[in-house]
Design a protein around this motif. Structure first.
Motif, PDB file in Angstrom:
ATOM      1  N   VAL A  14      13.542  -1.099   5.685  1.00  0.00           N
ATOM      2  CA  VAL A  14      14.512  -0.686   6.823  1.00  0.00           C
ATOM      3  C   VAL A  14      14.072   0.817   6.807  1.00  0.00           C
ATOM      4  CG1 VAL A  14      16.949  -0.324   7.790  1.00  0.00           C
ATOM      5  CG2 VAL A  14      16.387  -1.603   6.166  1.00  0.00           C
ATOM      6  N   ASN A  15      13.575   0.448   7.709  1.00  0.00           N
ATOM      7  CA  ASN A  15      12.652   2.048   8.617  1.00  0.00           C
ATOM      8  C   ASN A  15      13.801   3.151   9.684  1.00  0.00           C
ATOM      9  OD1 ASN A  15      10.255   1.095   8.232  1.00  0.00           O
ATOM     10  ND2 ASN A  15      10.210   0.496  10.058  1.00  0.00           N
ATOM     11  N   ASN A  16      14.925   3.002   9.786  1.00  0.00           N
ATOM     12  CA  ASN A  16      15.972   3.138  10.862  1.00  0.00           C
ATOM     13  C   ASN A  16      17.107   2.986  10.826  1.00  0.00           C
ATOM     14  OD1 ASN A  16      15.541   1.621  12.497  1.00  0.00           O
ATOM     15  ND2 ASN A  16      14.023   2.270  13.324  1.00  0.00           N
ATOM     16  N   TYR A  17      18.033   3.643  11.432  1.00  0.00           N
ATOM     17  CA  TYR A  17      19.367   3.648  10.949  1.00  0.00           C
ATOM     18  C   TYR A  17      19.690   2.380  11.792  1.00  0.00           C
ATOM     19  CZ  TYR A  17      20.313   8.166   8.976  1.00  0.00           C
ATOM     20  OH  TYR A  17      20.553   9.037   8.846  1.00  0.00           O
ATOM     21  N   THR A  18      19.160   2.023  12.996  1.00  0.00           N
ATOM     22  CA  THR A  18      19.213   0.664  14.326  1.00  0.00           C
ATOM     23  C   THR A  18      18.982  -0.304  12.699  1.00  0.00           C
ATOM     24  OG1 THR A  18      18.580   1.897  16.127  1.00  0.00           O
ATOM     25  CG2 THR A  18      18.313   0.063  16.118  1.00  0.00           C
ATOM     26  N   GLY A  19      18.086  -0.166  12.652  1.00  0.00           N
ATOM     27  CA  GLY A  19      17.844  -1.031  11.699  1.00  0.00           C
ATOM     28  C   GLY A  19      18.634  -1.767  10.498  1.00  0.00           C
ATOM     29  N   PHE A  20      19.316  -0.171  10.304  1.00  0.00           N
ATOM     30  CA  PHE A  20      20.270  -0.621   8.994  1.00  0.00           C
ATOM     31  C   PHE A  20      21.669  -1.348   9.335  1.00  0.00           C
ATOM     32  CE2 PHE A  20      23.958   0.886   6.367  1.00  0.00           C
ATOM     33  CZ  PHE A  20      23.787   0.297   5.327  1.00  0.00           C
ATOM     34  N   PHE A  21      21.637  -1.080  10.920  1.00  0.00           N
ATOM     35  CA  PHE A  21      23.036  -1.816  11.213  1.00  0.00           C
ATOM     36  C   PHE A  21      22.758  -2.686  12.258  1.00  0.00           C
ATOM     37  CE2 PHE A  21      24.629   2.971  10.613  1.00  0.00           C
ATOM     38  CZ  PHE A  21      25.623   2.844   9.878  1.00  0.00           C
ATOM     39  N   SER A  22      21.739  -3.168  12.326  1.00  0.00           N
ATOM     40  CA  SER A  22      21.471  -4.463  12.954  1.00  0.00           C
ATOM     41  C   SER A  22      22.132  -5.850  12.689  1.00  0.00           C
ATOM     42  CB  SER A  22      20.007  -4.854  13.221  1.00  0.00           C
ATOM     43  OG  SER A  22      19.851  -5.044  11.307  1.00  0.00           O
ATOM     44  N   SER A  23      22.413  -5.869  12.009  1.00  0.00           N
ATOM     45  CA  SER A  23      23.074  -7.131  11.326  1.00  0.00           C
ATOM     46  C   SER A  23      24.990  -7.287  11.893  1.00  0.00           C
ATOM     47  CB  SER A  23      23.379  -7.181  10.207  1.00  0.00           C
ATOM     48  OG  SER A  23      23.833  -6.552   9.466  1.00  0.00           O
ATOM     49  N   LEU A  24      24.982  -5.549  11.581  1.00  0.00           N
ATOM     50  CA  LEU A  24      26.552  -5.177  12.367  1.00  0.00           C
ATOM     51  C   LEU A  24      26.455  -5.750  13.770  1.00  0.00           C
ATOM     52  CD1 LEU A  24      29.382  -4.775  12.669  1.00  0.00           C
ATOM     53  CD2 LEU A  24      28.559  -2.349  12.293  1.00  0.00           C
ATOM     54  N   LEU A  25      26.368  -4.610  14.950  1.00  0.00           N
ATOM     55  CA  LEU A  25      25.371  -4.739  16.198  1.00  0.00           C
ATOM     56  C   LEU A  25      25.243  -6.339  16.660  1.00  0.00           C
ATOM     57  CD1 LEU A  25      22.915  -1.884  16.484  1.00  0.00           C
ATOM     58  CD2 LEU A  25      25.332  -1.786  17.089  1.00  0.00           C
ATOM     59  N   ASN A  26      24.517  -7.098  15.705  1.00  0.00           N
ATOM     60  CA  ASN A  26      24.081  -8.663  16.212  1.00  0.00           C
ATOM     61  C   ASN A  26      25.711  -9.579  16.210  1.00  0.00           C
ATOM     62  OD1 ASN A  26      21.790  -8.145  17.045  1.00  0.00           O
ATOM     63  ND2 ASN A  26      20.810  -8.509  14.821  1.00  0.00           N
ATOM     64  N   ALA A  27      26.398  -9.105  14.770  1.00  0.00           N
ATOM     65  CA  ALA A  27      27.692 -10.124  15.177  1.00  0.00           C
ATOM     66  C   ALA A  27      28.835  -9.081  15.985  1.00  0.00           C
ATOM     67  CB  ALA A  27      28.564  -9.387  13.669  1.00  0.00           C
ATOM     68  N   VAL A  28      28.762  -7.974  16.573  1.00  0.00           N
ATOM     69  CA  VAL A  28      29.536  -7.545  17.450  1.00  0.00           C
ATOM     70  C   VAL A  28      29.273  -8.189  18.908  1.00  0.00           C
ATOM     71  CG1 VAL A  28      30.135  -5.447  19.374  1.00  0.00           C
ATOM     72  CG2 VAL A  28      30.245  -5.590  16.008  1.00  0.00           C
ATOM     73  N   LYS A  29      28.274  -8.284  19.113  1.00  0.00           N
ATOM     74  CA  LYS A  29      26.799  -8.914  19.762  1.00  0.00           C
ATOM     75  C   LYS A  29      27.296 -10.312  20.840  1.00  0.00           C
ATOM     76  CE  LYS A  29      23.631  -5.878  20.494  1.00  0.00           C
ATOM     77  NZ  LYS A  29      22.530  -5.904  21.050  1.00  0.00           N
ATOM     78  N   ASP A  30      27.252 -11.793  19.512  1.00  0.00           N
ATOM     79  CA  ASP A  30      27.804 -12.333  19.229  1.00  0.00           C
ATOM     80  C   ASP A  30      29.417 -12.867  19.283  1.00  0.00           C
ATOM     81  OD1 ASP A  30      27.182 -15.284  18.216  1.00  0.00           O
ATOM     82  OD2 ASP A  30      27.943 -14.842  16.855  1.00  0.00           O
ATOM     83  N   LEU A  31      29.998 -12.231  18.866  1.00  0.00           N
ATOM     84  CA  LEU A  31      31.368 -12.122  19.393  1.00  0.00           C
ATOM     85  C   LEU A  31      31.794 -12.003  20.524  1.00  0.00           C
ATOM     86  CD1 LEU A  31      33.185 -11.003  16.344  1.00  0.00           C
ATOM     87  CD2 LEU A  31      33.118 -12.708  16.625  1.00  0.00           C
ATOM     88  N   ASN A  32      30.898 -11.598  21.574  1.00  0.00           N
ATOM     89  CA  ASN A  32      31.218 -11.754  23.050  1.00  0.00           C
ATOM     90  C   ASN A  32      32.202 -10.123  23.178  1.00  0.00           C
ATOM     91  OD1 ASN A  32      29.193 -12.681  23.558  1.00  0.00           O
ATOM     92  ND2 ASN A  32      30.163 -14.723  24.058  1.00  0.00           N
ATOM     93  N   ILE A  33      32.399  -9.296  22.745  1.00  0.00           N
ATOM     94  CA  ILE A  33      33.932  -8.089  22.674  1.00  0.00           C
ATOM     95  C   ILE A  33      33.359  -7.149  24.079  1.00  0.00           C
ATOM     96  CG2 ILE A  33      34.637  -5.920  21.487  1.00  0.00           C
ATOM     97  CD1 ILE A  33      33.800  -7.703  18.851  1.00  0.00           C
ATOM     98  N   PRO A  34      33.569  -7.290  25.080  1.00  0.00           N
ATOM     99  CA  PRO A  34      33.512  -6.392  25.905  1.00  0.00           C
ATOM    100  C   PRO A  34      33.288  -4.858  25.599  1.00  0.00           C
ATOM    101  CG  PRO A  34      35.988  -7.161  26.187  1.00  0.00           C
ATOM    102  CD  PRO A  34      34.941  -8.134  24.720  1.00  0.00           C
ATOM    103  N   GLU A  35      32.636  -4.550  26.093  1.00  0.00           N
ATOM    104  CA  GLU A  35      32.513  -2.891  26.051  1.00  0.00           C
ATOM    105  C   GLU A  35      34.061  -2.131  26.837  1.00  0.00           C
ATOM    106  OE1 GLU A  35      29.085   0.875  27.810  1.00  0.00           O
ATOM    107  OE2 GLU A  35      28.826  -1.264  27.715  1.00  0.00           O
ATOM    108  N   ALA A  36      34.459  -2.763  27.235  1.00  0.00           N
ATOM    109  CA  ALA A  36      35.377  -1.752  28.319  1.00  0.00           C
ATOM    110  C   ALA A  36      35.997  -1.961  26.773  1.00  0.00           C
ATOM    111  CB  ALA A  36      35.797  -2.795  29.619  1.00  0.00           C
ATOM    112  N   ALA A  37      36.663  -2.419  25.719  1.00  0.00           N
ATOM    113  CA  ALA A  37      37.387  -2.857  24.680  1.00  0.00           C
ATOM    114  C   ALA A  37      37.415  -2.077  24.161  1.00  0.00           C
ATOM    115  CB  ALA A  37      37.410  -4.128  24.048  1.00  0.00           C
ATOM    116  N   PHE A  38      36.058  -1.645  23.923  1.00  0.00           N
ATOM    117  CA  PHE A  38      35.969   0.252  22.858  1.00  0.00           C
ATOM    118  C   PHE A  38      36.122   1.526  23.916  1.00  0.00           C
ATOM    119  CE2 PHE A  38      33.437  -3.030  20.848  1.00  0.00           C
ATOM    120  CZ  PHE A  38      33.373  -2.558  19.685  1.00  0.00           C
ATOM    121  N   CYS A  39      36.536   1.508  24.754  1.00  0.00           N
ATOM    122  CA  CYS A  39      37.150   2.435  26.042  1.00  0.00           C
ATOM    123  C   CYS A  39      37.847   3.455  24.859  1.00  0.00           C
ATOM    124  CB  CYS A  39      37.569   2.205  26.912  1.00  0.00           C
ATOM    125  SG  CYS A  39      39.313   2.332  26.616  1.00  0.00           S
ATOM    126  N   THR A  40      37.879   4.804  25.933  1.00  0.00           N
ATOM    127  CA  THR A  40      38.999   6.046  24.450  1.00  0.00           C
ATOM    128  C   THR A  40      39.257   6.758  25.947  1.00  0.00           C
ATOM    129  OG1 THR A  40      36.901   7.519  24.719  1.00  0.00           O
ATOM    130  CG2 THR A  40      36.697   6.184  22.778  1.00  0.00           C
TER     131      THR A  40
END
Length: 277
Positions: A14-40
C-alpha cells in the motif's frame, strides 16, 4: 491506526493513505450514500439513503450502522427487501439514535424479533423528528405488537405509521395511543394476521375502536365509495351493517380492507385482518 504505519503499508504493498482506505471508500460509494448526508453545518435533514433488494448480513448491517454518527443530515433511511435476519436488523436499530434528524424510516421486509422491537421502541425518545415509520412484513409477533402499541405515542411528530404482521391483538391498545398523537393522520394496519380462534376477539376490538373513535367505516377498494357503518348514526348501527364490515375486513390485501374515519379529529385508520393458514 496500526494499519497506517509505514511498515504495515509497505508489507501490504500500500503506497499511500488513499490506497489503504480504498476498500472503505469503494464500499461507501457502492451504497450510494449522498454527500449531503455527511453535512456538518446544515440543520435541515434532506438527504435520503434508500437500499432496496440488497442482501444484508449481520456484518454488513453492523458496518453500515458504524457510519450513522457521520450521517448528520440523513432524513430518510429505507432498508427494504434486504432479507436481514433479526440479529442484522438489531445492528441497525442499535445505532438509530445517532441519526438525530431522521424523519422517515422504512424497514419493509426484514425480520424484527421481540428483542429488536423493544430496542426500536427505546430509540423513539431520541427520534423526535420522526414523521413516517414503516414496519411492514417484519414477522413481528403479538408480543412485539403490544410493545409497539404501548410506546408508539412517544413519536409525537409521527404523521404516518405502516405496520403489519401478527399485531391484530394490539389494535385497541394502539388506537388509544393514537389519540395521544396530535399529528398522526393515517395509520395503515395492513394484513394483521391472526389465528382463526382469535377472530371473534379481534372483531370485538375493532368494533370497540369504531365506538371509541365514533368512526365511519368505508370501503378501501373502491376508496371511500361505500359507507358500511356509521357509529354516529343509530340507523346504521345495526347487526347487518356490522356484518358487512366483518366480511370486508377479512378479505386479503388484494381485495378488501376497511377505512375507519374518526369523527373526533382528522384520523383515518386503514385496516386489514387476515387468517393464518
Amino acid at each position: 491506526m496500526a494499519g497506517t504505519e509505514p511498515g504495515y503499508m509497505r508489507a501490504h504493498n500500500v503506497n499511500n493513505y488513499t490506497g489503504f482506505f480504498s476498500s472503505l471508500l469503494n464500499a461507501v460509494k457502492d451504497l450510494n450514500i449522498p454527500e449531503a448526508a455527511f453535512c456538518t453545518t446544515e440543520t435541515v435533514a434532506t438527504a435520503s439513503l434508500i437500499l432496496e433488494g440488497r442482501k444484508f448480513t449481520t456484518s454488513d448491517a453492523s458496518a453500515l450502522a458504524e457510519l450513522f454518527p457521520y450521517l448528520k443530515c440523513l432524513g430518510k433511511l429505507h432498508i427494504i427487501k434486504s432479507r436481514m435476519s433479526a440479529s442484522a436488523t438489531r445492528k441497525i436499530i442499535d445505532r438509530l439514535c445517532e441519526l438525530k434528524h431522521l424523519t422517515n424510516l422504512d424497514l419493509f421486509s426484514n425480520i424484527i424479533d421481540d428483542e429488536g422491537v423493544l430496542k426500536l421502541t427505546q430509540t423513539f425518545i431520541h427520534l423526535k423528528n420522526m414523521k413516517k415509520l414503516s414496519l411492514e412484513a417484519n414477522v413481528i409477533t403479538p408480543t412485539g405488537g403490544e410493545i409497539i402499541a404501548c410506546n408508539i405515542a412517544k413519536l409525537q411528530e409521527l404523521e404516518t405509521l405502516i405496520i403489519g404482521n401478527e399485531v391484530a391483538s394490539s389494535l385497541l391498545t394502539m388506537t388509544k395511543e393514537f389519540l395521544k398523537m396530535p399529528n398522526l393522520r393515517k395509520p395503515i394496519l395492513s394484513l394483521l394476521v391472526t389465528k382463526p380462534d382469535d377472530i371473534p376477539h379481534i372483531e370485538n376490538d375493532v368494533r370497540e375502536v369504531v365506538r371509541l373513535l365514533k368512526a365511519k367505516v368505508y370501503s378501501v377498494r373502491p376508496w371511500k365509495v361505500k359507507l358500511f357503518y356509521d357509529a354516529t348514526d343509530s340507523d346504521r348501527d345495526t347487526s347487518s351493517s356490522w356484518n358487512t364490515v366483518r366480511l370486508e375486513m377479512r378479505k386479503y390485501t388484494g381485495g378488501g380492507g376497511v377505512l375507519l374515519e374518526s369523527s373526533y379529529r382528522e384520523l383515518s385508520i386503514v385496516l386489514w385482518v387476515s387468517l393464518l393458514e
